[in-house]
Design a protein around this motif. Structure first.
Motif, PDB file in Angstrom:
ATOM      1  N   TRP A   1     -50.216  23.967 -40.912  1.00 42.85           N
ATOM      2  CA  TRP A   1     -49.946  23.729 -42.293  1.00 42.85           C
ATOM      3  C   TRP A   1     -50.690  25.023 -43.352  1.00 42.85           C
ATOM      4  O   TRP A   1     -51.882  25.291 -43.258  1.00 42.85           O
TER       5      TRP A   1
ATOM      6  N   THR B   1     -54.840  27.860 -43.985  1.00 37.96           N
ATOM      7  CA  THR B   1     -54.005  27.380 -42.773  1.00 37.96           C
ATOM      8  C   THR B   1     -55.122  26.528 -42.025  1.00 37.96           C
ATOM      9  O   THR B   1     -56.151  26.917 -41.634  1.00 37.96           O
TER      10      THR B   1
ATOM     11  N   PHE C   1     -48.335  19.989 -51.083  1.00 38.82           N
ATOM     12  CA  PHE C   1     -48.940  19.333 -49.830  1.00 38.82           C
ATOM     13  C   PHE C   1     -49.582  18.040 -50.311  1.00 38.82           C
ATOM     14  O   PHE C   1     -49.495  16.931 -49.561  1.00 38.82           O
TER      15      PHE C   1
END
Length: 150
Positions: free
Chosen positions: A67, A79, A110
């Motif tokens: 991610w 990340t 997100f």
């Protein structure tokens, strides 16, 4: 309604979190995610992933997902790595394995996805979510987690 902050996030459950994201303007979430609170909030969300994992839906899935949250203050990305194997989900703050899927999106998008307030397929179609690797997996990630509905 609770204020969008690391302190409130730590003290509420997934359903309340979903309601908080839905009721907070994107501009306010973006402001908080550009502050020193960003890491605390992201860590809290990722630390909850294993508890929301649906092993019954994963079957024999073995995968690694990265991610990449692209709007890091000062540039770059945060990340995180999600590893799904042997009926479990683990999260690493620093990626250590090669991903089958890498997703890139803003921290606001997100939070909308993980709270059930954003449609990941629509976000992909409009370029808000970029996926590299196993697109079939990308289309089915939501089924692997008990995503709350606001």
């Amino acid at each position: 309604m609770t204020e969008f902050s690391p302190e409130s996030l730590a003290s509420i459950g997934p359903k309340e979190f979903a309601q908080l994201v839905k009721s907070t303007p994107d501009s306010k979430i973006a402001e908080v995610m550009q502050s020193p609170s960003r890491t605390t909030i992201l860590d809290e969300v990722f630390n909850r992933m294993p508890t929301l994992f649906r092993a019954d839906k994963a079957g024999d899935t073995r995968t690694v997902i990265h991610w990449n949250l692209t709007d890091k203050p000062g540039g770059g990305a945060d990340t995180y790595e999600t590893v799904i194997e042997d009926g479990t989900c683990t999260v690493n703050k620093e990626p250590v394995r090669e991903p089958k899927l890498a997703l890139s999106l803003s921290s606001v998008d997100f939070l909308k996805v993980v709270s059930g307030d954003g449609n990941p397929m629509m976000m992909f179609m409009t370029g808000k979510v970029k996926a590299k690797g196993d697109l079939g997996l990308a289309a089915n990630i939501a089924k692997l987690f008990d995503i709350p509905k606001a």
